[in-house]
Design a protein around this motif. Sequence first.
Motif, PDB file in Angstrom:
ATOM      1  N   MET B   1      43.552  54.172  86.680  1.00 24.29           N
ATOM      2  CA  MET B   1      44.420  53.131  86.711  1.00 24.29           C
ATOM      3  C   MET B   1      43.594  52.287  87.583  1.00 24.29           C
ATOM      4  SD  MET B   1      47.704  52.888  85.154  1.00 24.29           S
ATOM      5  CE  MET B   1      46.952  54.702  85.043  1.00 24.29           C
ATOM      6  N   THR B   2      43.288  50.940  87.273  1.00 24.67           N
ATOM      7  CA  THR B   2      42.736  49.965  88.312  1.00 24.67           C
ATOM      8  C   THR B   2      43.505  48.730  88.100  1.00 24.67           C
ATOM      9  OG1 THR B   2      41.186  49.206  86.419  1.00 24.67           O
ATOM     10  CG2 THR B   2      40.538  50.733  88.083  1.00 24.67           C
ATOM     11  N   ASN B   3      43.506  48.066  89.105  1.00 24.39           N
ATOM     12  CA  ASN B   3      44.246  46.574  89.343  1.00 24.39           C
ATOM     13  C   ASN B   3      43.594  45.634  88.435  1.00 24.39           C
ATOM     14  OD1 ASN B   3      46.501  47.652  90.634  1.00 24.39           O
ATOM     15  ND2 ASN B   3      45.556  47.469  92.848  1.00 24.39           N
ATOM     16  N   THR B   4      42.209  45.628  88.144  1.00 26.37           N
ATOM     17  CA  THR B   4      41.556  44.774  87.502  1.00 26.37           C
ATOM     18  C   THR B   4      41.939  44.884  85.982  1.00 26.37           C
ATOM     19  OG1 THR B   4      39.821  46.359  87.154  1.00 26.37           O
ATOM     20  CG2 THR B   4      39.695  44.856  89.107  1.00 26.37           C
ATOM     21  N   GLN B   5      42.441  45.815  85.492  1.00 30.57           N
ATOM     22  CA  GLN B   5      42.861  46.010  84.211  1.00 30.57           C
ATOM     23  C   GLN B   5      43.963  44.717  83.648  1.00 30.57           C
ATOM     24  OE1 GLN B   5      42.418  47.486  81.460  1.00 30.57           O
ATOM     25  NE2 GLN B   5      41.914  49.536  81.992  1.00 30.57           N
ATOM     26  N   GLN B   6      43.267  44.049  82.684  1.00 27.29           N
ATOM     27  CA  GLN B   6      44.041  42.935  82.131  1.00 27.29           C
ATOM     28  C   GLN B   6      45.396  43.281  81.448  1.00 27.29           C
ATOM     29  OE1 GLN B   6      42.573  41.441  78.587  1.00 27.29           O
ATOM     30  NE2 GLN B   6      42.619  39.530  79.093  1.00 27.29           N
ATOM     31  N   GLU B   7      46.316  42.521  81.729  1.00 24.23           N
ATOM     32  CA  GLU B   7      47.629  42.628  80.910  1.00 24.23           C
ATOM     33  C   GLU B   7      47.769  42.062  79.853  1.00 24.23           C
ATOM     34  OE1 GLU B   7      50.350  41.271  84.011  1.00 24.23           O
ATOM     35  OE2 GLU B   7      50.107  43.023  85.245  1.00 24.23           O
ATOM     36  N   ILE B   8      47.875  42.831  78.811  1.00 26.73           N
ATOM     37  CA  ILE B   8      47.923  42.430  77.399  1.00 26.73           C
ATOM     38  C   ILE B   8      49.491  41.758  77.233  1.00 26.73           C
ATOM     39  CG2 ILE B   8      48.534  44.687  76.198  1.00 26.73           C
ATOM     40  CD1 ILE B   8      46.567  43.640  74.032  1.00 26.73           C
ATOM     41  N   LEU B   9      50.325  42.445  77.950  1.00 23.37           N
ATOM     42  CA  LEU B   9      51.747  42.113  77.242  1.00 23.37           C
ATOM     43  C   LEU B   9      52.612  42.032  78.792  1.00 23.37           C
ATOM     44  CD1 LEU B   9      53.040  41.652  74.522  1.00 23.37           C
ATOM     45  CD2 LEU B   9      53.911  43.841  74.807  1.00 23.37           C
ATOM     46  N   ARG B  10      53.177  40.724  78.909  1.00 11.99           N
ATOM     47  CA  ARG B  10      54.211  40.720  80.152  1.00 11.99           C
ATOM     48  C   ARG B  10      55.412  40.434  79.456  1.00 11.99           C
ATOM     49  NH1 ARG B  10      50.406  36.752  83.728  1.00 11.99           N
ATOM     50  NH2 ARG B  10      51.639  35.019  82.342  1.00 11.99           N
ATOM     51  N   VAL B  11      56.687  41.208  79.794  1.00  8.69           N
ATOM     52  CA  VAL B  11      57.781  41.005  79.409  1.00  8.69           C
ATOM     53  C   VAL B  11      58.517  40.871  80.587  1.00  8.69           C
ATOM     54  CG1 VAL B  11      59.794  42.026  78.101  1.00  8.69           C
ATOM     55  CG2 VAL B  11      57.501  42.762  77.295  1.00  8.69           C
ATOM     56  N   SER B  12      59.313  39.841  80.675  1.00  4.75           N
ATOM     57  CA  SER B  12      60.070  39.455  81.891  1.00  4.75           C
ATOM     58  C   SER B  12      61.258  39.052  81.630  1.00  4.75           C
ATOM     59  CB  SER B  12      59.580  38.228  82.568  1.00  4.75           C
ATOM     60  OG  SER B  12      57.879  38.410  82.436  1.00  4.75           O
ATOM     61  N   ASP B  13      62.428  39.656  82.109  1.00  4.77           N
ATOM     62  CA  ASP B  13      63.836  39.364  82.004  1.00  4.77           C
ATOM     63  C   ASP B  13      64.488  39.569  80.502  1.00  4.77           C
ATOM     64  OD1 ASP B  13      63.782  38.751  84.722  1.00  4.77           O
ATOM     65  OD2 ASP B  13      63.101  36.791  84.562  1.00  4.77           O
ATOM     66  N   LEU B  14      63.833  40.203  80.029  1.00  8.19           N
ATOM     67  CA  LEU B  14      64.197  40.402  78.393  1.00  8.19           C
ATOM     68  C   LEU B  14      65.737  40.988  78.420  1.00  8.19           C
ATOM     69  CD1 LEU B  14      63.267  40.277  75.634  1.00  8.19           C
ATOM     70  CD2 LEU B  14      62.853  42.747  75.775  1.00  8.19           C
ATOM     71  N   SER B  15      66.561  40.283  77.675  1.00  8.65           N
ATOM     72  CA  SER B  15      67.711  40.758  77.609  1.00  8.65           C
ATOM     73  C   SER B  15      68.114  40.497  75.852  1.00  8.65           C
ATOM     74  CB  SER B  15      68.911  40.026  78.010  1.00  8.65           C
ATOM     75  OG  SER B  15      68.775  39.985  79.180  1.00  8.65           O
ATOM     76  N   THR B  16      68.617  41.598  75.141  1.00 12.33           N
ATOM     77  CA  THR B  16      68.851  41.788  73.920  1.00 12.33           C
ATOM     78  C   THR B  16      70.204  42.197  73.778  1.00 12.33           C
ATOM     79  OG1 THR B  16      66.359  42.111  73.173  1.00 12.33           O
ATOM     80  CG2 THR B  16      68.068  42.595  71.673  1.00 12.33           C
ATOM     81  N   ARG B  17      71.009  41.385  73.288  1.00 13.34           N
ATOM     82  CA  ARG B  17      72.535  41.755  73.112  1.00 13.34           C
ATOM     83  C   ARG B  17      72.844  41.941  71.559  1.00 13.34           C
ATOM     84  NH1 ARG B  17      72.375  38.472  77.868  1.00 13.34           N
ATOM     85  NH2 ARG B  17      72.949  39.873  79.493  1.00 13.34           N
ATOM     86  N   PHE B  18      73.775  42.527  71.273  1.00 13.56           N
ATOM     87  CA  PHE B  18      74.474  42.634  70.192  1.00 13.56           C
ATOM     88  C   PHE B  18      75.731  42.142  69.954  1.00 13.56           C
ATOM     89  CE2 PHE B  18      71.196  44.980  67.375  1.00 13.56           C
ATOM     90  CZ  PHE B  18      70.482  45.230  68.352  1.00 13.56           C
ATOM     91  N   PHE B  19      76.225  41.190  69.381  1.00 13.46           N
ATOM     92  CA  PHE B  19      77.628  40.658  69.415  1.00 13.46           C
ATOM     93  C   PHE B  19      78.190  41.351  67.917  1.00 13.46           C
ATOM     94  CE2 PHE B  19      74.562  37.569  71.133  1.00 13.46           C
ATOM     95  CZ  PHE B  19      75.279  37.555  72.430  1.00 13.46           C
ATOM     96  N   THR B  20      78.890  42.313  68.401  1.00  6.94           N
ATOM     97  CA  THR B  20      79.728  43.089  67.552  1.00  6.94           C
ATOM     98  C   THR B  20      81.134  43.023  67.648  1.00  6.94           C
ATOM     99  OG1 THR B  20      80.213  44.892  68.849  1.00  6.94           O
ATOM    100  CG2 THR B  20      77.861  44.852  67.928  1.00  6.94           C
ATOM    101  N   GLN B  21      82.009  43.582  66.790  1.00  3.27           N
ATOM    102  CA  GLN B  21      83.374  43.153  66.450  1.00  3.27           C
ATOM    103  C   GLN B  21      84.017  43.733  67.788  1.00  3.27           C
ATOM    104  OE1 GLN B  21      85.017  45.008  63.048  1.00  3.27           O
ATOM    105  NE2 GLN B  21      85.011  42.770  62.183  1.00  3.27           N
ATOM    106  N   GLU B  22      83.625  44.768  68.396  1.00  4.58           N
ATOM    107  CA  GLU B  22      84.121  45.235  69.461  1.00  4.58           C
ATOM    108  C   GLU B  22      83.820  44.580  70.787  1.00  4.58           C
ATOM    109  OE1 GLU B  22      82.369  48.608  68.026  1.00  4.58           O
ATOM    110  OE2 GLU B  22      83.593  47.666  66.692  1.00  4.58           O
ATOM    111  N   GLY B  23      82.842  43.595  70.696  1.00  2.00           N
ATOM    112  CA  GLY B  23      82.289  43.017  71.878  1.00  2.00           C
ATOM    113  C   GLY B  23      80.972  42.986  72.217  1.00  2.00           C
ATOM    114  N   GLN B  24      80.549  42.174  73.163  1.00  3.60           N
ATOM    115  CA  GLN B  24      79.191  42.059  73.245  1.00  3.60           C
ATOM    116  C   GLN B  24      78.391  43.501  73.950  1.00  3.60           C
ATOM    117  OE1 GLN B  24      78.168  38.851  75.774  1.00  3.60           O
ATOM    118  NE2 GLN B  24      76.361  39.743  76.652  1.00  3.60           N
ATOM    119  N   VAL B  25      77.310  43.692  73.223  1.00  9.49           N
ATOM    120  CA  VAL B  25      76.597  45.066  73.723  1.00  9.49           C
ATOM    121  C   VAL B  25      75.528  44.701  74.321  1.00  9.49           C
ATOM    122  CG1 VAL B  25      75.695  47.328  72.849  1.00  9.49           C
ATOM    123  CG2 VAL B  25      77.641  46.393  71.847  1.00  9.49           C
TER     124      VAL B  25
END
Lengths: 485, 427
Positions: B1-25
């Motif tokens: 593992m090297t630091n010079t590796q290039q990041e192909i994907l950067r996911v930041s602060d991702l929030s995925t919510r489901f708005f269901t009948q029982e409430g927000q998941v």
Amino acid sequence: MSTETPDTAGAGDAPADGQPLVRVDGLEKYFWENNSLVDRLLGDDPVAVRAVDGVSFDIQEGETLGLVGESGCGKSTTGETLLRLQEPTAGRVEFDGQNVYDLEGSDLTEFRRDAQVVFQDPFSSLDPRMTIGEIVQQPLAVHDVGTEQERERRVRELLERVGLSVEQLDRYPHEFSGGQRQRIGIARALALDPEFLVLDEPTSALDVSVQAQVLNLLDDLQAEFDLTYLLISHDLSVIRHICDRVAVMYLGEIVEIGPAADVFEDPKHPYTEALLESVPRASTDEQDREIETLSGDVPSPRDPPSGCRFRTRCPKVIPPEDIDIDRAAFRAIMDLRERIEGRDISLETVGEDGQFEFEDGRLAVGDRSEFVATLKERVLDRDLPARDDAIVEEALAELAASDWEAAAERLRDEYETVCERQNPPLSGTGTETRAGAGTGTGTGTGMEKAGPSSTSDGSSADEDHPVACHLFAESGHRAPESDSR
Amino acid sequence: MTNTQQEILRVSDLSTRFFTQEGQVNAVADLDLRIERGEVFGIVGESGSGKSVTARSIMDLIEPPGEITDGSIEFHDSDLADAVRDDYPEAVDGEYVDLLEVPPEIRESLRGTSFSMIFQDPESSFNPTLTVGEQLAEAVEVQRRASSRPRSTRAKTEEYSFGSFALSTVLPSKKYVTEESRNRAIELLELVGIPDPVERADEYPHEYSGGMLQRAMIAQALAGEPDVLVADEPTTALDVTIQAQVLDLLADLQEETGMTIVLITHNLGVIARMCDRVGVMYAGEIVERGSLEDVFDEHVHPYTEGLLGSLPDLDGTTGRLQPIAGNVPSLLDSEMENRCYFADRCPKAMEDCLDHPPEYDAGGDDHEVRCVLAERRYDRTRALPDGYFGETERAAADKHADPDRTEEDVQPERAEGTVESSGGDRL
């Protein structure tokens, strides 16, 4: 046959070391396809699916026997059949010395109380319209145990014991998580104070952390109530963790059985070896571990391979004695043979488009050698010794004339192995067990794996750990059989 | 593992919510991921931990009532960055493009060619009425059209109108779109090790075994030569011997094509076999991440330890399993308190855990953990009293499922960054 000594086999009587609680002897369960009235009117023959095909083992009181194998190997059917939830095709199962399939009336009722089952899927094995109190109480009611108050007290006790709170008595199954439901299923199975539990994949629907809770619970319960378990699982590490002895199943047969430590540390059957090797270890060394993956898929139990059922995938399939060839090359030849016998090679697509033209299924003679070379390249990925190479080419040349029979015949003549002629019996190493070459092809109940006969001399047998593999038969046996060639 | 590796994907602060009948998941909350080009990144967790939702968020496969409510998913692709820079300047950051800022057509056009996904259950992922070859050829065709007119979705799928439906009832279905795509489909089948691909291409999914079908699905995912392959429980439905074959295949393909694999599984053994780096998910967050060694040998989070301690050992150094008490928590927003979500099951819960922990650096290259234990030692005087979270069920489960584990068993002295408990040793 598992733990008995050779001289007790066949007699079916108790060995000296105490009566086993459960003795399964030659158990068979076939399911029939094409067996409807319409099929019969049309004259179609029913096809047997040999889910369990001659399985024998003992379970001693207080022990845990693990039954492990891949999906479709018949392990669950074995569990259900030995509880008489399915009627067997043949064989007998003794529980406490009595044949389970002969039981009637009160004896049968008693067996039903003493032998219980926990099913795999906690989501479908509990009635959604009953509260968990009712679910756990139902077996007590069915068997008319105690008074109403006593039953209720028992239910409370059981729920507490499996780690559920008594306040949850009036809730319905859907309000519980998978692990809790499995606890309810266990409480229900324990309600009648059984001696023997069949645990059919009790944790495979659960997450690991919950699985560990349930495994620990099962452990505790066994110690507390002197239970005997038959644990059916595909998860080798679960089996390793809680079983005293292990039986490995492949295509309806037991290929190896023995104490868990022996089977796991010193597996004998190539299938057991491969199975163990295939499990990825949760450790950082895992990536450096070389594993030889097993090729191919499990064959269909409708038409299992003749002889040893594992031979179609076995990396250690035994070459005929007079042939000097390394394992991998022989395996490659056997794979090719299989494809030719199954006519599983498309000849029309060999070579570039239109390079080879078949007329009436035959190739012009001039093209043949080229065709053979092209085809060989496609179906064989390794070089063979010169002699074998020539034989394979001869066989492939028959294919150029679309003569599948002749091609298969050519290879069969040369490479018929002991593994396909005879189904190896489950026996300790070095015992004389051949039951005549004809029966090895797997017709009907003739497939006796009834274990070691009494002629064994000087058996260095590992009687606790028998294995069904020709590699562990005495080498001298193969010589006379090769005469047929 | 090297630091010079290039990041192909950067996911930041991702929030995925489901708005269901029982409430927000809150299926996924504030999730950060850095995935390097050419690596195999594993996401491990129990059911309901949000690992599949994470994968689907990356693939843009979240369907209502689910919604990505926050965060960014930046993908490294200089061509794409050039193509969208003028129209959507706010989405582009150097050579990275924030996929959540570009219109859906562009995201969709990346599917297959840049991102591809394989699913758990191959039997239900194929259309039973078409041959495997046809379905592969269709994928090939879609990708081919997409690459001939990049960034346009119009060409991606043929219009399926009532007219074509009516026609299809009269005329035999047009099998392969072109001979070319059929040949490519056969090539793909060969690539994934299906014997006799020419014949196999004309068979229907039910004629394939589970392992073969999984191979075919991998072939389909490779049709567009994706940069990132998201594999969601690719071997869970398979037997161990077949699992080993499929894992081998994935590793070989990865080596051959250099693609990046995001591997999602609940099986720690599969993670150990395949991955370079790992993220452990719990209750919608990554609670610990780092290299394989960081997570398996040097883990800090008690949940990671619990997961590893729950595993029965194949080598038979038996001992009592050390399970995690209780159950996976509810992700309903109304039921989630602002604390460490694992605190109610954690054997080392302290007062400090009543604040939701940020990601701490746990030493090592890129080893981060959402647990205060990364910063300070376990201090028994600050421990939360038993039954603090008031769950009767937990107490009951504890008492029986794990009577051995008392306060004494919890090791109060533990060095930061290392764990020497039973769970870690028995690996």
